[in-house]
Scaffold this active site. Sequence first.
Site, PDB file in Angstrom:
ATOM      1  N   ARG A  86      -9.812 -65.047  18.242  1.00 51.62           N
ATOM      2  CA  ARG A  86      -9.612 -65.195  19.710  1.00 51.62           C
ATOM      3  C   ARG A  86      -8.048 -64.937  19.816  1.00 51.62           C
ATOM      4  O   ARG A  86      -7.549 -65.379  20.900  1.00 51.62           O
ATOM      5  CB  ARG A  86     -10.012 -66.415  20.496  1.00 51.62           C
ATOM      6  CG  ARG A  86     -11.505 -66.483  20.683  1.00 51.62           C
ATOM      7  CD  ARG A  86     -11.808 -67.455  21.567  1.00 51.62           C
ATOM      8  NE  ARG A  86     -13.459 -67.731  21.618  1.00 51.62           N
ATOM      9  CZ  ARG A  86     -14.353 -68.349  21.089  1.00 51.62           C
ATOM     10  NH1 ARG A  86     -13.777 -69.260  20.192  1.00 51.62           N
ATOM     11  NH2 ARG A  86     -15.761 -68.293  21.470  1.00 51.62           N
ATOM     12  N   LYS A  98       0.647 -53.944  25.024  1.00 48.61           N
ATOM     13  CA  LYS A  98      -0.682 -53.234  25.235  1.00 48.61           C
ATOM     14  C   LYS A  98      -1.041 -52.804  23.692  1.00 48.61           C
ATOM     15  O   LYS A  98      -0.365 -52.296  22.750  1.00 48.61           O
ATOM     16  CB  LYS A  98      -0.484 -51.729  25.841  1.00 48.61           C
ATOM     17  CG  LYS A  98      -0.404 -51.965  27.446  1.00 48.61           C
ATOM     18  CD  LYS A  98      -0.304 -50.578  28.042  1.00 48.61           C
ATOM     19  CE  LYS A  98      -0.233 -50.342  29.428  1.00 48.61           C
ATOM     20  NZ  LYS A  98      -0.262 -48.903  29.861  1.00 48.61           N
ATOM     21  N   GLU A 104       8.334 -39.361  24.374  1.00 49.01           N
ATOM     22  CA  GLU A 104       8.608 -40.575  25.106  1.00 49.01           C
ATOM     23  C   GLU A 104       9.773 -40.769  25.509  1.00 49.01           C
ATOM     24  O   GLU A 104      10.151 -41.512  26.511  1.00 49.01           O
ATOM     25  CB  GLU A 104       7.735 -41.727  24.475  1.00 49.01           C
ATOM     26  CG  GLU A 104       6.153 -41.455  24.102  1.00 49.01           C
ATOM     27  CD  GLU A 104       5.319 -41.831  25.410  1.00 49.01           C
ATOM     28  OE1 GLU A 104       6.016 -42.257  26.470  1.00 49.01           O
ATOM     29  OE2 GLU A 104       4.462 -41.910  25.180  1.00 49.01           O
ATOM     30  N   LYS A 123      11.443 -49.603  29.286  1.00 49.49           N
ATOM     31  CA  LYS A 123      10.302 -50.009  28.954  1.00 49.49           C
ATOM     32  C   LYS A 123      10.441 -51.584  29.240  1.00 49.49           C
ATOM     33  O   LYS A 123       9.657 -52.044  30.149  1.00 49.49           O
ATOM     34  CB  LYS A 123       9.835 -49.596  27.861  1.00 49.49           C
ATOM     35  CG  LYS A 123       8.512 -50.161  27.312  1.00 49.49           C
ATOM     36  CD  LYS A 123       7.346 -49.334  27.888  1.00 49.49           C
ATOM     37  CE  LYS A 123       5.906 -50.028  27.623  1.00 49.49           C
ATOM     38  NZ  LYS A 123       5.531 -49.410  26.165  1.00 49.49           N
ATOM     39  N   GLU A 136       0.277 -53.986  34.296  1.00 50.42           N
ATOM     40  CA  GLU A 136      -0.063 -52.823  34.851  1.00 50.42           C
ATOM     41  C   GLU A 136      -0.539 -52.911  36.319  1.00 50.42           C
ATOM     42  O   GLU A 136      -1.479 -52.179  36.493  1.00 50.42           O
ATOM     43  CB  GLU A 136      -0.714 -51.962  33.958  1.00 50.42           C
ATOM     44  CG  GLU A 136      -0.491 -50.617  34.262  1.00 50.42           C
ATOM     45  CD  GLU A 136      -1.095 -49.624  33.121  1.00 50.42           C
ATOM     46  OE1 GLU A 136      -0.360 -48.593  32.622  1.00 50.42           O
ATOM     47  OE2 GLU A 136      -2.025 -49.741  32.642  1.00 50.42           O
ATOM     48  N   ARG A 188       4.210 -50.684  36.485  1.00 50.45           N
ATOM     49  CA  ARG A 188       4.144 -50.414  35.064  1.00 50.45           C
ATOM     50  C   ARG A 188       3.459 -49.022  35.223  1.00 50.45           C
ATOM     51  O   ARG A 188       3.451 -48.409  33.882  1.00 50.45           O
ATOM     52  CB  ARG A 188       3.345 -51.697  34.343  1.00 50.45           C
ATOM     53  CG  ARG A 188       3.503 -51.359  32.775  1.00 50.45           C
ATOM     54  CD  ARG A 188       2.835 -52.330  32.037  1.00 50.45           C
ATOM     55  NE  ARG A 188       3.023 -52.216  30.538  1.00 50.45           N
ATOM     56  CZ  ARG A 188       2.668 -52.699  29.598  1.00 50.45           C
ATOM     57  NH1 ARG A 188       2.688 -54.249  29.746  1.00 50.45           N
ATOM     58  NH2 ARG A 188       2.719 -52.453  28.321  1.00 50.45           N
ATOM     59  N   ASN A 204       3.148 -44.422  32.697  1.00 53.54           N
ATOM     60  CA  ASN A 204       2.065 -43.289  32.330  1.00 53.54           C
ATOM     61  C   ASN A 204       2.424 -41.979  32.852  1.00 53.54           C
ATOM     62  O   ASN A 204       1.591 -41.048  32.887  1.00 53.54           O
ATOM     63  CB  ASN A 204       0.683 -43.558  33.039  1.00 53.54           C
ATOM     64  CG  ASN A 204       0.204 -45.282  32.216  1.00 53.54           C
ATOM     65  OD1 ASN A 204      -0.039 -44.984  31.020  1.00 53.54           O
ATOM     66  ND2 ASN A 204       0.176 -46.007  32.871  1.00 53.54           N
ATOM     67  N   HIS A 244       0.932 -39.025  31.055  1.00 48.99           N
ATOM     68  CA  HIS A 244      -0.100 -39.208  30.237  1.00 48.99           C
ATOM     69  C   HIS A 244      -1.779 -39.068  30.797  1.00 48.99           C
ATOM     70  O   HIS A 244      -2.637 -39.003  30.043  1.00 48.99           O
ATOM     71  CB  HIS A 244      -0.140 -40.911  30.103  1.00 48.99           C
ATOM     72  CG  HIS A 244       0.967 -41.405  29.173  1.00 48.99           C
ATOM     73  ND1 HIS A 244       2.188 -41.043  29.337  1.00 48.99           N
ATOM     74  CD2 HIS A 244       1.043 -41.984  28.014  1.00 48.99           C
ATOM     75  CE1 HIS A 244       3.002 -41.449  28.337  1.00 48.99           C
ATOM     76  NE2 HIS A 244       2.331 -41.960  27.600  1.00 48.99           N
ATOM     77  N   HIS A 299      -3.330 -37.551  27.670  1.00 51.07           N
ATOM     78  CA  HIS A 299      -4.732 -38.235  27.230  1.00 51.07           C
ATOM     79  C   HIS A 299      -5.934 -37.493  27.292  1.00 51.07           C
ATOM     80  O   HIS A 299      -6.698 -37.408  26.365  1.00 51.07           O
ATOM     81  CB  HIS A 299      -4.846 -39.625  28.012  1.00 51.07           C
ATOM     82  CG  HIS A 299      -3.771 -40.825  27.421  1.00 51.07           C
ATOM     83  ND1 HIS A 299      -4.080 -42.144  28.195  1.00 51.07           N
ATOM     84  CD2 HIS A 299      -3.161 -40.846  26.557  1.00 51.07           C
ATOM     85  CE1 HIS A 299      -3.023 -42.789  27.682  1.00 51.07           C
ATOM     86  NE2 HIS A 299      -2.543 -42.038  26.598  1.00 51.07           N
ATOM     87  N   HIS A 350       0.125 -37.707  19.872  1.00 50.58           N
ATOM     88  CA  HIS A 350       0.186 -38.141  21.256  1.00 50.58           C
ATOM     89  C   HIS A 350       1.506 -37.579  22.049  1.00 50.58           C
ATOM     90  O   HIS A 350       1.265 -36.955  23.168  1.00 50.58           O
ATOM     91  CB  HIS A 350       0.308 -39.697  21.060  1.00 50.58           C
ATOM     92  CG  HIS A 350       0.557 -40.352  22.455  1.00 50.58           C
ATOM     93  ND1 HIS A 350      -0.425 -40.285  23.567  1.00 50.58           N
ATOM     94  CD2 HIS A 350       1.746 -40.983  22.949  1.00 50.58           C
ATOM     95  CE1 HIS A 350       0.033 -41.155  24.126  1.00 50.58           C
ATOM     96  NE2 HIS A 350       1.415 -41.309  24.256  1.00 50.58           N
TER      97      HIS A 350
END
Length: 358
Positions: free
Chosen positions: A118, A139, A181, A222, A232, A236, A240, A243, A247, A260
């Site tokens: 956990r 993330k 990026e 960032k 997000e 936030r 993206n 993206h 993606h 990426h």
Amino acid sequence: MHKQTIRTSSNQYDVIVGKGILQDINEYLPNRYRRILLITDSVVADLYADEIKEKLAQHAEVFVSAVPAGEASKSIEQYYQLLTDAIEHQLDRKSLIVALGGGMIGDLAGFVAATYMRGIDFIQVPTTILAHDSSVGGKVAINHPEGKNLIGNFYPPRAVLYDTDTLTSLSAKEIRSGYAEVIKHGFISDETFLQDVLQTDLTQRLSPDRLADHLQKGIAVKAQVVEADERESNVRKYLNFGHTLGHAIEAELGYGKITHGEAVAIGMQFALNVSENQLGVKLPDEAFDQWMKKNHYPQQLASLSVDRLLQRMKKDKKSENATVQMVLLEAIGKPIVKNIADEQLIPLLEKFIRELDS
């Protein structure tokens, strides 16, 4: 050495950037740990794993798990094996996971840390330019064949240790990937920053000072966004930019076929086109196209189906009610989030792919 502290409503951690940080890695650990699992990939392991293990072993029992290099390792199979490794090495809730590598390793190792017992401590030790973005913000995730990062969590590291000496070993492909990026942060934040990056020739050796300046500015962008919106729910999403299509391209081609960052760069080209079409603005899309060509970004998508790309874009985490949601620009430094109906998006995507491959 440059230090930025990320402060959100629930967490605080330092991002330390500089030369030779890994020589004194023990000084930057947030606590003392009896057991440490160093998670890396097969390429980075050969370069740095033994040296870092030796230093960490001065104060702890250290184990190393190396997955195959490449985005394909951000999978349920590798995730499960790393959990098995952690169990076999008897890590407990007072142990540490060290993510040594690029964005793939940071996401994968971070998700292992977030879910093992956990949640146990982990630190990010990025070794790529791309990871200046992915290592900050908390993330963590693995991929599903239907979409990138669909299985994940928000789980911040206890520290980010960014030794710029590790960037000297990067290939041209990894430099391209990382700078996608970097330039993204310019697009969503500042015209001056953007223009400076657009003047950067990635085919030539990068000045260490200029590279460090770009990394620190990108991390600052960032950090500002993450501090305002850790999970997000609003701003936030701006991170993206590029993206949504990026993606989809990664998933449709197969993870690892292009990097990426290379996919995101194409996604930003499309986002600029959609911004101009939907918002009636003029953006530096031609300058960006020329920058990508000069720096040899791949731009061949003729084999990809518009319908399949659209369906993958609808599976993006930002999408709502099966409608594609994209980050667009009203101007440089002024991103917005907008839902785009299929009947508007399809002809734009068809035209974009046709012109990209012409």
